[in-house]
Design a protein around this motif. Structure first.
Motif, PDB file in Angstrom:
ATOM      1  N   MET A   1       5.815  -4.632   8.335  1.00 27.42           N
ATOM      2  CA  MET A   1       5.826  -4.109   6.959  1.00 27.42           C
ATOM      3  C   MET A   1       5.947  -5.247   5.950  1.00 27.42           C
TER       4      MET A   1
ATOM      5  N   ARG B   1      13.328  -6.658   4.675  1.00 23.21           N
ATOM      6  CA  ARG B   1      12.978  -6.070   5.977  1.00 23.21           C
ATOM      7  C   ARG B   1      12.787  -7.165   7.023  1.00 23.21           C
TER       8      ARG B   1
ATOM      9  N   ARG C   1       2.533  -6.947   5.805  1.00 17.20           N
ATOM     10  CA  ARG C   1       1.543  -6.162   5.061  1.00 17.20           C
ATOM     11  C   ARG C   1       1.773  -6.310   3.552  1.00 17.20           C
TER      12      ARG C   1
ATOM     13  N   LEU D   1       9.436  -3.601  11.236  1.00 18.55           N
ATOM     14  CA  LEU D   1       9.848  -4.057   9.898  1.00 18.55           C
ATOM     15  C   LEU D   1       9.179  -5.391   9.545  1.00 18.55           C
TER      16      LEU D   1
END
Lengths: 225, 356
Positions: free
Chosen positions: A89, A13, A92, A86
């Motif tokens: 993400m 991503r 995270r 993205l």
């Protein structure tokens, strides 16, 4: 030992979402999270592309990366085809892999999400299970939510559903053999490993904070009582 | 002939939608929040239009809500999705229709990722084989369920008993359309009309007699934001974003809202209730709210289905004023009944917003 940037760059991503950011701020202008929180996706992307390890580690440990709603409105607007959503993400995921997420109040909410959404997925095959979504936890659902909750069997039958029933239909019971396959997918692909990391890092943090696990979850979900 | 301007842009965002033969997967959120909508979808396609829509009890969640809450890794959702595709392959279908917008966005993301990184596709094939023994083909066509209704919108219009027209004035109803963010914001070419001019709901509304409201925050998120709603402490985010949309649409005096996302209609419906109860503000006329519908509910309304068979009694914002505007009959006595007239009691009335 790979740098944090190198670890982020391994995430597909990140590879899809991180091109050269021109700092135009269009993502921040369109961002619903920036509207509500002190949140600036332009700043996040710019800090990450600077490859400054100290700044990247700070981001991975603070609330900022948990403020995005992942609506991906930024993706549509970026003139350079970056995808801040993205990148968030990927950050995270890395924050959870390294255990940094427990350093921030918003990051600590991951345990509650794992124990609700995560549990429903594996136990029922749905990411939401009607009988567990109580009016007490969802007062915004209003009197109708309480009425539907109290009458769920009779109402859903009247509407042509198959709540917890065999075979096809709305809210059918997902057969155990399918839940077994789902669990096996989690085991093979790192899903279970993610769940365990969230549990283990959270337990360690709760101990550091002198809290029981229930107190830790309550604080993260409702704020300090 | 040269094709220019909007016509050229529009051409780029056409999408081939098969006419028949779909493998259908349900939506976790939609089944829970608007339980009749998928029932109506299948009834319209199978019984009204004689389409083949196959479903299996063996599919599971795609994991999308877990993925966007960041508790489920991408490799895991890739393999769950591969399993759904395996079920389609085993059933002999090539056209895949999903009920959920989060799922649709995730399917689009994963297929695109496999296109860009073929080694991940191979890895997913191996993971699925190891975990389940299954093999899969990627669908030839991926459609959201609203794409399918869009495709048959004119056939529905031909069978319609009612139009989205105010029977008292003879004018088209003013309709706000709200598209789920993950329908086309990430991959504009996967949605009808792209991200700027999505036409999937507008096409339905126009075919059924209504008129679309264009307002400044038309493309703004409803405010779900996954963890921003799911965690109680964060829910102000969700409320604030819905509030922004309603403040923006209010001057245009819409009669109704139509949505194609599982969560959006719930938030647009319930946050109106919360705003009314906490601030005393109602966005509709005469202390009413603006009713919010799924596209299946609207299709069922124009086809003349009983509003309580459509599940309109699970809305917090009363739908009766809109039914009266269109001229759709309903029986207030049966609204809160179960099968065979079983009395299910009545919900409490809200304090500030008009309820019927």
């Amino acid at each position: 030992m790979k740098t944090l940037y190198e670890q982020l760059a391994k995430d597909v991503r990140f590879q899809e979402g991180m091109n050269a950011c021109i700092n135009c701020g269009t993502c921040t202008a369109i961002c619903p999270a920036a509207e509500f929180y002190d949140y600036d996706p332009r700043r996040v992307v710019d800090l990450v592309q600077s490859k400054n390890e100290v700044e990247i580690e700070k981001l991975l440990r603070e609330d900022t990366i948990w403020l995005c709603g992942e609506c991906m409105s930024c993706v549509t607007r970026c003139p350079r085809k970056n995808a801040p959503g993205l990148i968030i993400m990927a950050m995270r995921s890395l924050s959870q892999d390294l255990g940094y997420f427990t350093d921030s109040e918003k990051g600590r909410q991951q345990l509650a999400l794992k124990r609700t959404i995560g549990k429903m997925i594996l136990d029922t095959g749905y990411c939401l299970y009607r009988r567990w979504v109580t009016p007490e936890a969802h007062p915004e659902g209003g009197p109708i939510w309480k009425w539907t909750f109290d009458n769920v069997d009779a109402l859903y039958e009247r509407l042509g559903c198959n709540l917890d029933g065999e075979g096809n239909g709305v809210l059918r019971k997902i057969p155990q053999e399918d839940l077994d396959e789902l669990k096996r997918i989690f085991e093979v692909t790192g899903g279970m490993d993610r769940y365990e990391k969230i549990e283990n890092y959270s337990a360690k943090k709760a101990e550091e904070m002198g809290l029981s696990m229930d107190e830790y979850i309550t604080q993260s979900v409702l704020g300090k009582q | 002939m040269r094709i220019e301007g909007k016509e050229q842009i529009w051409k780029e965002y056409q999408k081939e939608i098969p006419n028949d033969d779909f493998f259908y997967v349900r939506s976790c959120i939609r089944q829970n929040l608007f339980p009749a909508s998928e029932v109506i979808f299948l009834k319209i396609l199978r019984e009204e239009l004689s389409k083949t829509i196959y479903e299996t009890p063996h599919h599971t969640t795609c994991g999308g809500i877990g993925y966007h809450s960041d508790i489920v890794p991408i490799e895991t959702v890739m393999t769950i999705i591969a399993r759904q595709f395996a079920l389609m392959t085993e059933a002999g279908f090539e056209n895949y229709a999903c009920s959920c917008i989060t799922s649709f966005g995730l399917y689009s993301e994963i297929i695109e990722t496999w296109n860009h990184f073929p080694e991940l596709l191979e890895k997913t094939r191996k993971s699925l084989k190891e975990a389940t023994g299954r093999e899969f083909n990627i669908p030839k066509h991926l459609a959201h369920a609203s794409d399918v209704i869009y495709k048959v919108r004119n056939e529905i219009a031909e069978k319609a008993k009612y139009k989205l027209i105010n029977k008292h004035t003879g004018k088209p109803l003013k309709v706000v359309e709200h598209i789920g963010c993950h329908y086309s914001k990430m991959f504009p070419n996967k949605g009808i009309g792209g991200a700027e001019y999505p036409y999937v709901l507008t096409g339905m509304v126009e075919a059924w007699g209504g008129e679309i409201v264009d307002y400044p925050e038309r493309r703004h998120c409803c405010g779900f934001g996954f963890r921003q709603y799911l965690v109680q402490a964060n829910r102000g985010y969700s409320l604030a974003n819905t509030h922004k949309k309603f403040e923006s649409m209010e001057p245009f005096e819409p009669d109704m809202i139509i949505t194609n996302c599982p969560g959006c209609p719930f938030f647009l419906d319930r946050w109106q209730y919360v705003i009314a109860e906490t601030e005393g503000k109602c966005y509709g006329a005469k202390g009413q709210g603006i009713p919010v519908f799924t596209y299946e509910e609207v299709a069922g309304m124009v086809l003349g289905y009983d509003p309580w068979d459509l599940g309109l009694q699970v809305h917090q914002i009363a739908v009766e004023p809109l039914l009266d505007k269109i001229g759709i009959p309903y029986n207030p006595e049966t609204k809160y009944q179960g099968l065979n007239g079983k009395d299910l009691g009545k919900p409490e009335l809200p304090k500030n917003i008009c309820s019927c």
